[in-house]
Design a protein around this motif. Structure first.
Motif, PDB file in Angstrom:
ATOM      1  N   SER A 122       0.822  -1.214   0.000  1.00 24.28           N
ATOM      2  CA  SER A 122       0.000   0.000   0.000  1.00 24.28           C
ATOM      3  C   SER A 122       0.856   1.265   0.000  1.00 24.28           C
ATOM      4  N   ASN A 123       2.073   1.148   0.537  1.00 24.05           N
ATOM      5  CA  ASN A 123       2.991   2.290   0.561  1.00 24.05           C
ATOM      6  C   ASN A 123       4.385   1.759   0.239  1.00 24.05           C
ATOM      7  N   LEU A 124       4.774   1.888  -1.021  1.00 20.98           N
ATOM      8  CA  LEU A 124       6.032   1.293  -1.481  1.00 20.98           C
ATOM      9  C   LEU A 124       7.244   1.893  -0.782  1.00 20.98           C
ATOM     10  N   LYS A 125       7.273   3.204  -0.636  1.00 20.80           N
ATOM     11  CA  LYS A 125       8.425   3.859  -0.008  1.00 20.80           C
ATOM     12  C   LYS A 125       8.595   3.420   1.445  1.00 20.80           C
ATOM     13  N   LYS A 126       7.495   3.382   2.170  1.00 23.04           N
ATOM     14  CA  LYS A 126       7.564   2.971   3.569  1.00 23.04           C
ATOM     15  C   LYS A 126       7.976   1.512   3.698  1.00 23.04           C
ATOM     16  N   SER A 127       7.496   0.677   2.795  1.00 22.62           N
ATOM     17  CA  SER A 127       7.838  -0.743   2.815  1.00 22.62           C
ATOM     18  C   SER A 127       9.326  -0.958   2.554  1.00 22.62           C
ATOM     19  N   LEU A 128       9.878  -0.215   1.606  1.00 22.61           N
ATOM     20  CA  LEU A 128      11.308  -0.332   1.318  1.00 22.61           C
ATOM     21  C   LEU A 128      12.148   0.189   2.478  1.00 22.61           C
ATOM     22  N   SER A 129      11.652   1.224   3.149  1.00 19.11           N
ATOM     23  CA  SER A 129      12.330   1.734   4.331  1.00 19.11           C
ATOM     24  C   SER A 129      12.362   0.686   5.430  1.00 19.11           C
ATOM     25  N   GLU A 130      11.261  -0.029   5.579  1.00 18.50           N
ATOM     26  CA  GLU A 130      11.193  -1.116   6.566  1.00 18.50           C
ATOM     27  C   GLU A 130      12.129  -2.264   6.180  1.00 18.50           C
ATOM     28  N   ALA A 131      12.197  -2.557   4.893  1.00 21.10           N
ATOM     29  CA  ALA A 131      13.105  -3.607   4.420  1.00 21.10           C
ATOM     30  C   ALA A 131      14.543  -3.259   4.802  1.00 21.10           C
ATOM     31  N   TYR A 132      14.912  -2.013   4.569  1.00 18.97           N
ATOM     32  CA  TYR A 132      16.260  -1.543   4.904  1.00 18.97           C
ATOM     33  C   TYR A 132      16.499  -1.638   6.413  1.00 18.97           C
ATOM     34  N   ARG A 133      15.526  -1.247   7.188  1.00 20.74           N
ATOM     35  CA  ARG A 133      15.677  -1.219   8.650  1.00 20.74           C
ATOM     36  C   ARG A 133      15.931  -2.601   9.235  1.00 20.74           C
ATOM     37  N   VAL A 134      15.176  -3.595   8.788  1.00 17.03           N
ATOM     38  CA  VAL A 134      15.256  -4.914   9.428  1.00 17.03           C
ATOM     39  C   VAL A 134      16.423  -5.760   8.919  1.00 17.03           C
ATOM     40  N   LEU A 135      17.054  -5.341   7.823  1.00 17.60           N
ATOM     41  CA  LEU A 135      18.216  -6.072   7.329  1.00 17.60           C
ATOM     42  C   LEU A 135      19.462  -5.746   8.152  1.00 17.60           C
ATOM     43  N   LYS A 136      20.316  -6.746   8.315  1.00 14.95           N
ATOM     44  CA  LYS A 136      21.612  -6.507   8.933  1.00 14.95           C
ATOM     45  C   LYS A 136      22.488  -5.699   7.975  1.00 14.95           C
ATOM     46  N   PRO A 137      23.485  -4.986   8.485  1.00 10.97           N
ATOM     47  CA  PRO A 137      24.446  -4.346   7.578  1.00 10.97           C
ATOM     48  C   PRO A 137      25.058  -5.406   6.659  1.00 10.97           C
TER      49      PRO A 137
END
Length: 228
Positions: A122-137
């Motif tokens: 429903s919100n592509l930008k927010k979803s990608l931000s969440e993807a980035y957040r939960v991934l390890k470096p």
């Protein structure tokens, strides 16, 4: 028709739906996704919009069960269907949550997978931000999605095929409306290059993609890199 209503209707026939929309080719495409992931044993992967766990089980098969997958899907009916399947049952954690609001700590997962689900966010930008957040470096993002064919003739043929998918849905599963919705989301999804730019705008680095079947499907890949 809203996204939730669509997947409420098709949950019990989700795998059949994928076969209808791709003429069975989704099985091969998902194997290519796992090929590019090149998984190592012990990895913890999140499969977002993971449906009934098809991709999750392909990952676990590849690492011979020596790994863990968190399947996250916003639809509880889909999750319940997935839980009914016994293969690698003890290796999969099931979570009902949207891609826009993942209930996990930052730097949790080695890889983030989404297969034919990103166009329904429903919100592509927010979803990608969440993807980035939960991934390890150093964590990897992989997205398998319907895209734009490079060849005009193939594109026209695919458009013609897409127009009959709702009719096939009506005949096979008794309802054409979910298929009308899903073919529309395919048509409206950004091109490969535009989606690449959207991913880059979400702080990911080394963003690239591979076209499959002349671009009817594409796999996008990116890496979470923390600047020193």
């Amino acid at each position: 028709m809203e996204t939730k209503e669509v997947f409420d209707k098709v949950a019990s026939r989700y795998d059949i739906m994928n076969d209808i929309m791709s003429l069975g080719a989704h099985r091969y495409w998902k194997e290519l996704l796992i090929d590019w992931l090149s998984p190592d044993k012990g990895m913890h992967v999140i499969d977002v919009a993971g449906g009934t766990g098809d991709v999750a089980r392909r990952f676990l098969k590849r690492v011979k069960g020596n790994g863990k997958v968190t399947v996250c899907d916003p639809n509880d009916f889909m999750v319940e269907e997935g839980k009914k399947k016994r293969t690698y049952k003890n290796k999969i954690e099931w979570v009902v949550a949207p891609a826009e609001d993942l209930p996990f700590k930052e730097n949790t997962f080695d890889a983030y997978l989404v297969s034919f689900g990103v166009r329904n966010f429903s919100n592509l930008k927010k979803s990608l931000s969440e993807a980035y957040r939960v991934l390890k470096p150093g964590g990897k993002f992989y997205c398998l999605e319907f895209s734009k064919a490079e060849n005009e003739t193939i594109s026209s043929a695919y458009s013609a095929y897409s127009s009959i998918i709702p009719v096939m849905g009506k005949i096979i599963v008794g309802d054409e409306e979910p298929y009308k919705y899903l073919t529309k989301t395919i048509s409206n999804f950004p091109s490969q290059e535009n989606f690449k730019k959207i991913i880059e705008g979400s702080n990911f680095k080394k963003v690239n993609y591979r076209n499959i079947f002349n671009g009817i499907v594409a796999i996008h890949h990116a890496t979470k890199i923390i600047d020193a």
